[in-house]
Design an enzyme around this catalytic site. Structure first.
Site, PDB file in Angstrom:
ATOM      1  N   ASP A  75       0.792  -1.190  -0.198  1.00 46.55           N
ATOM      2  CA  ASP A  75       0.028  -0.098  -0.147  1.00 46.55           C
ATOM      3  C   ASP A  75       0.891   1.179  -0.018  1.00 46.55           C
ATOM      4  OD1 ASP A  75      -2.350  -1.460   0.192  1.00 46.55           O
ATOM      5  OD2 ASP A  75      -2.508  -1.456   2.296  1.00 46.55           O
ATOM      6  N   TYR A 103       6.274  -8.737   8.676  1.00 50.85           N
ATOM      7  CA  TYR A 103       5.914  -7.053   8.764  1.00 50.85           C
ATOM      8  C   TYR A 103       6.012  -6.475  10.269  1.00 50.85           C
ATOM      9  CZ  TYR A 103       3.367  -7.739   4.258  1.00 50.85           C
ATOM     10  OH  TYR A 103       2.797  -7.933   3.325  1.00 50.85           O
ATOM     11  N   ASP A 115      -6.851   1.883   7.866  1.00 52.67           N
ATOM     12  CA  ASP A 115      -5.242   2.724   8.289  1.00 52.67           C
ATOM     13  C   ASP A 115      -5.557   4.106   8.145  1.00 52.67           C
ATOM     14  OD1 ASP A 115      -5.869   3.119   5.459  1.00 52.67           O
ATOM     15  OD2 ASP A 115      -4.251   1.947   4.614  1.00 52.67           O
ATOM     16  N   ARG A 134      -3.872  -4.464   7.316  1.00 52.19           N
ATOM     17  CA  ARG A 134      -5.026  -3.671   7.877  1.00 52.19           C
ATOM     18  C   ARG A 134      -6.140  -4.366   8.348  1.00 52.19           C
ATOM     19  NH1 ARG A 134      -7.233  -1.090   3.176  1.00 52.19           N
ATOM     20  NH2 ARG A 134      -6.072  -2.264   1.809  1.00 52.19           N
TER      21      ARG A 134
END
Length: 234
Positions: free
Chosen positions: A48, A76, A90, A182
């Site tokens: 993203d 992550y 987000d 997310r």
């Protein structure tokens, strides 16, 4: 470097850039260096715009390896804000609701995290590239249309709590292709009987490539523009 036979360039994607922005910049630099117009360049796994980190760029015949790279496990570092939600899960959209979070403790977090490890079903965010009747879900969501997405099977190998203070939670996550961090933030917020959304995301590994292997976009372009070039026999 032999961009036609194929090169793999691992870039630390900058904040605010789309994955396609990186591909476009790399493709343009190679096209100028080789003085050609058409040239294959692709990436192995979208990040993203608000995320940073490992983005694998493949050129020429190395684009055949994209699917293999996409299937590699991802790691992550995710930062969540507890007690508030946004429609996109987000910072792309504004906070739409706030919830109590003072009841959330470190023990409570450690209690619920194992629920999300292993083979799980996850409903993707409506602000995502998932197609609904041939249209991207995010385009429908931005127009205010109702979007209903089906849960998808995925695998999360590890979730480790790195930091927790008041309404800030930092997690290390190792997961399979197709995992929306997310959406995981949303689900963790619900499990904590509150709300949550993602405030920062950094991809630190894709398969065998780690953040330590990455070039900045500027360094990658400089190498493409100034580094030695190998020309295959065409």
């Amino acid at each position: 470097m032999d961009f036609i036979t194929g090169e793999i360039i691992v870039i630390d994607k900058p904040y605010g850039w789309t994955s396609f922005d990186v591909v476009k910049r790399v493709r343009g630099a190679i096209a100028r260096r080789l003085n050609i117009k058409k040239f294959k360049v692709g990436h192995a796994g979208t990040l993203d715009p608000l995320a940073t980190g490992v983005l694998i760029i493949c050129t020429g015949k190395s684009t055949r390896e994209i699917e293999r790279f996409q299937n590699g496990m991802k790691e992550y570092i995710a930062e969540l804000r507890l007690g508030a939600t946004t429609p996109s899960f987000d910072l792309e959209t504004e906070i739409d609701a706030e919830y109590p979070y003072n009841h959330i403790t470190e023990d409570k977090i450690l209690e619920i995290l194992p629920r999300f490890v292993g083979d799980v079903m996850q409903v993707p965010p409506i602000f995502s590239a998932v197609k609904v009747d041939g249209k991207r879900a995010y385009n429908l969501a931005r127009k205010g249309k109702e979007v209903e997405l089906k849960a998808k099977a995925l695998k999360i190998d590890e979730i480790q709590m790195l930091e927790f203070e008041e309404n800030r939670l930092v997690l290390r996550i190792v997961c399979s292709k197709g995992t929306y961090i997310r959406a995981l933030a949303r689900d963790i917020g619900q499990a904590l009987e509150s709300g949550a959304h993602l405030t920062a995301l950094r991809r630190t590994r894709v398969g065998d490539f780690t953040i330590d292997n990455c070039l900045s976009i500027d360094s990658a372009i400089k190498i493409i523009e100034e580094g030695p070039i190998e020309y295959p026999n065409l």
